[in-house]
Design a protein around this motif. Sequence first.
Motif, short mmCIF file in Angstrom:
data_model
loop_
_atom_site.label_atom_id
_atom_site.label_comp_id
_atom_site.label_asym_id
_atom_site.label_seq_id
_atom_site.Cartn_x
_atom_site.Cartn_y
_atom_site.Cartn_z
N TYR A 1 -7.51 3.16 -14.32
CA TYR A 1 -7.25 4.38 -13.56
C TYR A 1 -8.14 4.49 -12.33
O TYR A 1 -9.35 4.32 -12.40
CB TYR A 1 -7.46 5.60 -14.46
N ASN A 2 -7.51 4.77 -11.17
CA ASN A 2 -8.25 5.00 -9.93
C ASN A 2 -7.29 5.66 -8.95
O ASN A 2 -6.52 4.99 -8.25
CB ASN A 2 -8.78 3.68 -9.35
N ALA A 3 -7.31 6.98 -8.92
CA ALA A 3 -6.34 7.73 -8.11
C ALA A 3 -6.47 7.41 -6.63
O ALA A 3 -5.47 7.30 -5.91
CB ALA A 3 -6.49 9.22 -8.35
N SER A 4 -7.70 7.24 -6.15
CA SER A 4 -7.91 6.94 -4.73
C SER A 4 -7.35 5.58 -4.36
O SER A 4 -6.65 5.43 -3.35
CB SER A 4 -9.40 7.01 -4.40
N LEU A 5 -7.66 4.57 -5.19
CA LEU A 5 -7.21 3.21 -4.91
C LEU A 5 -5.69 3.12 -4.90
O LEU A 5 -5.09 2.58 -3.95
CB LEU A 5 -7.78 2.25 -5.96
N TYR A 6 -5.04 3.67 -5.93
CA TYR A 6 -3.60 3.46 -6.06
C TYR A 6 -2.78 4.41 -5.19
O TYR A 6 -1.64 4.11 -4.85
CB TYR A 6 -3.19 3.54 -7.53
N SER A 7 -3.36 5.54 -4.78
CA SER A 7 -2.64 6.36 -3.80
C SER A 7 -2.65 5.68 -2.44
O SER A 7 -1.67 5.79 -1.67
CB SER A 7 -3.27 7.76 -3.70
N GLY A 8 -3.72 4.93 -2.14
CA GLY A 8 -3.74 4.14 -0.91
C GLY A 8 -2.70 3.04 -0.94
O GLY A 8 -2.03 2.75 0.07
N TYR A 9 -2.56 2.40 -2.11
CA TYR A 9 -1.54 1.38 -2.31
C TYR A 9 -0.15 1.99 -2.09
O TYR A 9 0.70 1.42 -1.39
CB TYR A 9 -1.67 0.82 -3.72
N ALA A 10 0.07 3.18 -2.68
CA ALA A 10 1.35 3.86 -2.53
C ALA A 10 1.63 4.19 -1.07
O ALA A 10 2.77 4.07 -0.59
CB ALA A 10 1.37 5.13 -3.38
N GLN A 11 0.58 4.60 -0.35
CA GLN A 11 0.75 4.93 1.07
C GLN A 11 1.23 3.71 1.86
O GLN A 11 2.13 3.82 2.69
CB GLN A 11 -0.58 5.43 1.63
N ARG A 12 0.66 2.54 1.57
CA ARG A 12 1.07 1.33 2.29
C ARG A 12 2.48 0.91 1.88
O ARG A 12 3.26 0.41 2.71
CB ARG A 12 0.07 0.20 2.02
N MET A 13 2.83 1.12 0.63
CA MET A 13 4.17 0.78 0.15
C MET A 13 5.23 1.66 0.83
O MET A 13 6.28 1.17 1.28
CB MET A 13 4.23 0.95 -1.37
N ILE A 14 4.95 2.95 0.94
CA ILE A 14 5.88 3.86 1.61
C ILE A 14 5.94 3.56 3.11
O ILE A 14 7.02 3.60 3.72
CB ILE A 14 5.48 5.31 1.36
N ALA A 15 4.80 3.24 3.71
CA ALA A 15 4.79 2.92 5.14
C ALA A 15 5.66 1.71 5.43
O ALA A 15 6.38 1.67 6.44
CB ALA A 15 3.35 2.68 5.61
N ASP A 16 5.60 0.70 4.56
CA ASP A 16 6.45 -0.48 4.74
C ASP A 16 7.92 -0.10 4.65
O ASP A 16 8.74 -0.55 5.46
CB ASP A 16 6.11 -1.53 3.66
N LYS A 17 8.26 0.74 3.70
CA LYS A 17 9.65 1.18 3.56
C LYS A 17 10.12 1.93 4.79
O LYS A 17 11.23 1.69 5.29
CB LYS A 17 9.77 2.07 2.31
N ARG A 18 9.30 2.80 5.30
CA ARG A 18 9.68 3.58 6.48
C ARG A 18 9.79 2.68 7.71
O ARG A 18 10.70 2.84 8.53
CB ARG A 18 8.65 4.68 6.72
N GLN A 19 8.85 1.75 7.85
CA GLN A 19 8.87 0.87 9.02
C GLN A 19 10.14 0.03 9.06
O GLN A 19 10.68 -0.26 10.13
CB GLN A 19 7.62 -0.02 9.00
N LYS A 20 10.66 -0.33 7.89
CA LYS A 20 11.87 -1.13 7.81
C LYS A 20 13.15 -0.29 7.86
O LYS A 20 14.25 -0.84 7.86
CB LYS A 20 11.85 -1.96 6.53
N GLY A 21 13.00 1.02 7.86
CA GLY A 21 14.18 1.88 7.92
C GLY A 21 14.91 2.02 6.61
O GLY A 21 16.08 2.42 6.59
N TYR A 22 14.24 1.74 5.49
CA TYR A 22 14.88 1.86 4.18
C TYR A 22 14.93 3.33 3.76
O TYR A 22 13.97 4.08 3.99
CB TYR A 22 14.12 1.07 3.12
N SER A 23 16.01 3.72 3.12
CA SER A 23 16.19 5.12 2.76
C SER A 23 16.26 5.37 1.26
O SER A 23 16.50 6.50 0.83
CB SER A 23 17.47 5.66 3.41
N PHE A 24 16.06 4.36 0.43
CA PHE A 24 16.14 4.56 -1.01
C PHE A 24 14.99 5.46 -1.49
O PHE A 24 13.95 5.59 -0.84
CB PHE A 24 16.15 3.23 -1.76
#
Length: 642
Positions: A295-318
Amino acid sequence: MALCRPVTATFVFTGILGVASVFAQTEVTPDAAGVTASTHDGNVPANTVDGSLSTRWSANGEAQWIRYDLGASRTVTHLTVAFYLGNSRQAEFDLQVSSDGESWTNVLAGASSSGTSTQEQTFDFTDTAARYVRYLGHGNSVNTWNSVTEVSIFAEGAAGPTPTPTPTPRVTPAATPTPTPTATSSGPTVTVTLDPANARAAAIPSDFAGLSLEMQAMRANFRTPNGNWLAGGNSAYIAMLRRLGVRHMRVGGNTMERIGTQYAYPSDADARAANDFVNALGGNLLWGVPVASKYNASLYSGYAQRMIADKRQKGYSFGTAFHVGNEPDGFGVSQSTWQGRFDAYSDAFEAALGSTDARYGGPGCASSQSYANSLVQNPRYLGSLKSHVGPITHHWYPFGGASSYSSPGAAISSMLSSGNASRYQSFYNGWARNAENAGFKPRLDETNSLYQGGYSGASDAFAAALWSLDYLSYFAQNTMLAGINFHTANQTSAYNPIEPVGLASTYTLKAVGYGLLAFDQLGQGRPVPRTVSNPSNVNLTAYAVLRTDGSETLRLINKTYGTSGVDATVVVVPGKTLTRAEVMYLRQSTSSVTATSGITLGGQSVSGSGAWNGTFTQTLTPVNGRFTIPVPRAQAAIVHLF
């Protein structure tokens, strides 16, 4: 286009009751003025109706489309399509129809060409009323180009207001499907009366059917040295899932919480590959974050932020939601500790992702229902954050562990028990009903027949195909569950819907996968109340949906088998005026529930590339407004009434 339209073929089908049904099929392909496309590279859409295999329409990229306006509503029966370089690669696509050119319905999802011919190939589907027909491309087995040389569209009846054809002499062959043998109308009778006027307001969610995978399997080169299992380039796995109607992927499992180098969390590159995969699939994603020792909320929320940023940068809408933990009650995380960590993740996700992308759910317990029940009553999440929370999840293997059974037969007896409906409803009422009543969406995000990988000879046998179809149908019909994700282990296991696990060039559909395939056949719609009269107490279940076009789809599942099995006759009272029925059967070649091969739907098995050419093999007309459907022992009938 086929030879010198209008081309009319007359088909005569003798139904189960011996009544002949006669109708004509006519080519209704429009001329160039009726063809448009999302884009093209200079090879224009009109080329697909010029009668020449040497011209083509081409467009690069996912979900590029070409549309045909028939000029008026027609009952479309099938298409023939020829593909550029069709003898060296497989095109991947959906066929869709629409009455207004805006709202589209799949009539053939996850389709693929043969890869062996440049001639027109026939793609059959349930006859559907539509004015517009659309080919939605998903690239091909080599690259992301969509290239079609010729399209011919066929409909019932005499030719409608279609333009004058280009008279190029070319014959399009079409074969009449061979009926699957079925029982005669004998044995005990079950009467199913439908009430479509009182169909549920909410339709079954489009991403109801899903798969659950282990987090460990997301890492590059898992089990194979060639890359990521979930990646946009894994066309074979994508085609298989699309064929099954799978539109939801959950990633988590015990390997997400375990400690050790072999259980290292996937890299950012792995997450980007998963984004590409889900986008190509056309589904939604539930991605887990640890809540036990890692468990590490700070670490994995940062991971989630990068994952969402990649999705947005590619124009994915799922849709993406992050799942907090995996079976906390099995990893020594108390309810109060889990809730505190969920709250910390909530704060971190809100800060990192913002109100648009912060979506998170849980708890995904193995047995305790108190975690979920407490979460949906927590005042913190009943206000402005409510829309950010979900799904509310649970895990369930309804028949326990494989080690508790002494034989495959004992496991099968549980899987096909007539008492399962009450078991399913009791489970739902224990947690999901509370989530539903509080305005949240409950989801069974990890499930299968038996944990410990299932029982060989039961979880991978035809019994599992009947069970999974019944399981999906029960919860879709009788509850407000948002969906079900069948679990795949991180190794070869009896209950896996598809194998092998990991990146491969071809895949094998297993028994549970055939249940998913059967559930997907015309299964979208609003559940219809039904009254079942079953004086002989046949172990047979019936489910029904009302489709947007006014037709009805039934699933009739005869769970009797062996020497005590009975061939049932089901009389269907549709509750409205419908004049025709089509039937396909989920069956095993020898009606053996213990067999692990010989499974077909609509007379056909699914190939390693996800190709399937099953059809509705029986055509019926009503007598006094009622349809009579034989449902032999150890078989399921998918019935389309229209």
